[in-house]
Design a protein around this motif. Sequence first.
Motif, PDB file in Angstrom:
ATOM      1  N   ALA A   1       1.004 -42.349 -57.204  1.00 27.48           N
ATOM      2  CA  ALA A   1       2.411 -42.638 -57.485  1.00 27.48           C
ATOM      3  C   ALA A   1       2.799 -44.006 -56.951  1.00 27.48           C
ATOM      4  O   ALA A   1       3.623 -44.714 -57.551  1.00 27.48           O
ATOM      5  CB  ALA A   1       3.295 -41.566 -56.866  1.00 27.48           C
ATOM      6  N   THR A   2       2.194 -44.398 -55.825  1.00 27.89           N
ATOM      7  CA  THR A   2       2.470 -45.710 -55.252  1.00 27.89           C
ATOM      8  C   THR A   2       1.763 -46.806 -56.030  1.00 27.89           C
ATOM      9  O   THR A   2       2.364 -47.831 -56.378  1.00 27.89           O
ATOM     10  CB  THR A   2       2.036 -45.737 -53.777  1.00 27.89           C
TER      11      THR A   2
ATOM     12  N   ALA B   1      10.630 -43.484 -60.988  1.00 27.12           N
ATOM     13  CA  ALA B   1      11.418 -42.254 -60.932  1.00 27.12           C
ATOM     14  C   ALA B   1      12.719 -42.472 -60.173  1.00 27.12           C
ATOM     15  O   ALA B   1      13.780 -41.991 -60.591  1.00 27.12           O
ATOM     16  CB  ALA B   1      10.594 -41.144 -60.285  1.00 27.12           C
ATOM     17  N   ARG B   2      12.670 -43.211 -59.058  1.00 29.27           N
ATOM     18  CA  ARG B   2      13.895 -43.468 -58.300  1.00 29.27           C
ATOM     19  C   ARG B   2      14.871 -44.323 -59.105  1.00 29.27           C
ATOM     20  O   ARG B   2      16.084 -44.099 -59.067  1.00 29.27           O
ATOM     21  CB  ARG B   2      13.558 -44.134 -56.968  1.00 29.27           C
TER      22      ARG B   2
ATOM     23  N   ASP C   1       5.921 -42.496 -69.919  1.00 22.64           N
ATOM     24  CA  ASP C   1       4.987 -43.628 -69.895  1.00 22.64           C
ATOM     25  C   ASP C   1       4.408 -43.803 -68.494  1.00 22.64           C
ATOM     26  O   ASP C   1       3.208 -44.062 -68.333  1.00 22.64           O
ATOM     27  CB  ASP C   1       5.711 -44.911 -70.318  1.00 22.64           C
ATOM     28  N   GLY C   2       5.252 -43.672 -67.479  1.00 25.27           N
ATOM     29  CA  GLY C   2       4.767 -43.800 -66.109  1.00 25.27           C
ATOM     30  C   GLY C   2       3.800 -42.700 -65.740  1.00 25.27           C
ATOM     31  O   GLY C   2       2.826 -42.942 -65.006  1.00 25.27           O
ATOM     32  N   VAL C   3       4.030 -41.496 -66.251  1.00 26.31           N
ATOM     33  CA  VAL C   3       3.134 -40.382 -65.951  1.00 26.31           C
ATOM     34  C   VAL C   3       1.756 -40.629 -66.555  1.00 26.31           C
ATOM     35  O   VAL C   3       0.729 -40.250 -65.960  1.00 26.31           O
ATOM     36  CB  VAL C   3       3.732 -39.049 -66.467  1.00 26.31           C
ATOM     37  N   ARG C   4       1.697 -41.263 -67.708  1.00 24.49           N
ATOM     38  CA  ARG C   4       0.382 -41.535 -68.319  1.00 24.49           C
ATOM     39  C   ARG C   4      -0.468 -42.420 -67.416  1.00 24.49           C
ATOM     40  O   ARG C   4      -1.661 -42.175 -67.231  1.00 24.49           O
ATOM     41  CB  ARG C   4       0.574 -42.156 -69.699  1.00 24.49           C
ATOM     42  N   ALA C   5       0.142 -43.454 -66.835  1.00 23.48           N
ATOM     43  CA  ALA C   5      -0.601 -44.321 -65.918  1.00 23.48           C
ATOM     44  C   ALA C   5      -1.006 -43.547 -64.666  1.00 23.48           C
ATOM     45  O   ALA C   5      -2.126 -43.686 -64.157  1.00 23.48           O
ATOM     46  CB  ALA C   5       0.245 -45.535 -65.552  1.00 23.48           C
ATOM     47  N   TRP C   6      -0.095 -42.729 -64.173  1.00 22.05           N
ATOM     48  CA  TRP C   6      -0.381 -41.902 -62.992  1.00 22.05           C
ATOM     49  C   TRP C   6      -1.523 -40.941 -63.292  1.00 22.05           C
ATOM     50  O   TRP C   6      -2.409 -40.726 -62.465  1.00 22.05           O
ATOM     51  CB  TRP C   6       0.878 -41.140 -62.600  1.00 22.05           C
TER      52      TRP C   6
ATOM     53  N   ASP D   1       5.165 -40.290 -50.960  1.00 16.98           N
ATOM     54  CA  ASP D   1       5.130 -40.645 -49.545  1.00 16.98           C
ATOM     55  C   ASP D   1       3.768 -40.213 -49.006  1.00 16.98           C
ATOM     56  O   ASP D   1       3.533 -39.029 -48.725  1.00 16.98           O
ATOM     57  CB  ASP D   1       6.255 -39.944 -48.797  1.00 16.98           C
ATOM     58  N   VAL D   2       2.856 -41.181 -48.843  1.00 17.53           N
ATOM     59  CA  VAL D   2       1.483 -40.860 -48.441  1.00 17.53           C
ATOM     60  C   VAL D   2       1.445 -40.257 -47.044  1.00 17.53           C
ATOM     61  O   VAL D   2       0.694 -39.311 -46.784  1.00 17.53           O
ATOM     62  CB  VAL D   2       0.594 -42.112 -48.526  1.00 17.53           C
ATOM     63  N   SER D   3       2.257 -40.786 -46.126  1.00 19.58           N
ATOM     64  CA  SER D   3       2.225 -40.261 -44.762  1.00 19.58           C
ATOM     65  C   SER D   3       2.712 -38.814 -44.729  1.00 19.58           C
ATOM     66  O   SER D   3       2.165 -37.982 -43.994  1.00 19.58           O
ATOM     67  CB  SER D   3       3.070 -41.144 -43.839  1.00 19.58           C
TER      68      SER D   3
END
Length: 317
Positions: free
Chosen positions: A268-269, A277-278, A219-224, A106-108
């Motif tokens: 993350a976005t 993750a969700r 796998d998602g963490v690697r891109a992040w 959540d960037v805000s």
Amino acid sequence: MAVVSRRTRSLWYAVAVPAALAAAVAGALGARPDIAPSEGHASAGPPAASAAAVPVPPVSGTPAEVRYAATQALIRDCMQRRGFRYWPVPRQPVPELREFPYVLDDVSYARRHGYGTALERRLQETMAADPNARYVRDLPPERGAAAVRAVNGDPGEPDALRATLPAGGVLRRSSHSCTSEAERQLYRDLPGWYRVTRITDNLAGLRVGRVLADPRYADGVRAWRRCMRAAGHDSADPASARASAPEPTSGSVTPGEIRLAVSEATCATRTGLGRLARRLDAEHRRALDRQFHTEVAERLRLEAAALPRARAVLAAG
């Protein structure tokens, strides 16, 4: 990869059980509302939030808020009958404090609060100002210990409540405390309520662990991680990024924490790690709910049956 330990406290307070008085003074008096004999310490009856005295919320709250407020009111009345004072405490003493067990996305929120370390400090200050803790500290030692026993009882008693956790270990809690008396009045089947709540509450930790260990999450963490590196942050994963955030030296969040948190949320976005993750969280939640369907269904049944009683308690003031 693990959930950041310094954030765990606030998650406990967000899902607190109503043993606020003991939680506030347990450290000083050595009291424990739930005891896991094999470990020698409380591990799954998360301590309740401590806060300045507040009025009981209106009957029109959410079902969870109504049940919690009614439990607090019943504990207060029980403590009064036993010769002590008790101030009902809020379910969420710092409502702005949010949990991101996998990744801050959540960037805000990140721009305003960073990782929430300043909010956690406010939570600690609120705990320190808890009227229940002050009340017990001001009592003579023997009287203060008696107050803690009144709200918690003795978990070592022969007929103590008992719950075997999915991850292992056994929890016990007194069946004669004001906390137990309040829950018995609301839920009727106190041993069953204690067992299913401790088991189902424990599922949250299991679910987070499964998501973090899921190869798809890795796998998602690697891109992040590649995105973070491009932003100038060499973080192996979200947990290590949060652990490296500078601690606030005052009541305000530091610019360094804001920058790091905004980078984490932005990446993350952009990479979709937050969405992933969700999705994985929902998938593992469904799997655990199926695995423990009996306990989940029984908890829902007991909560539904308790709601009219809780409303009646609050309506009666």
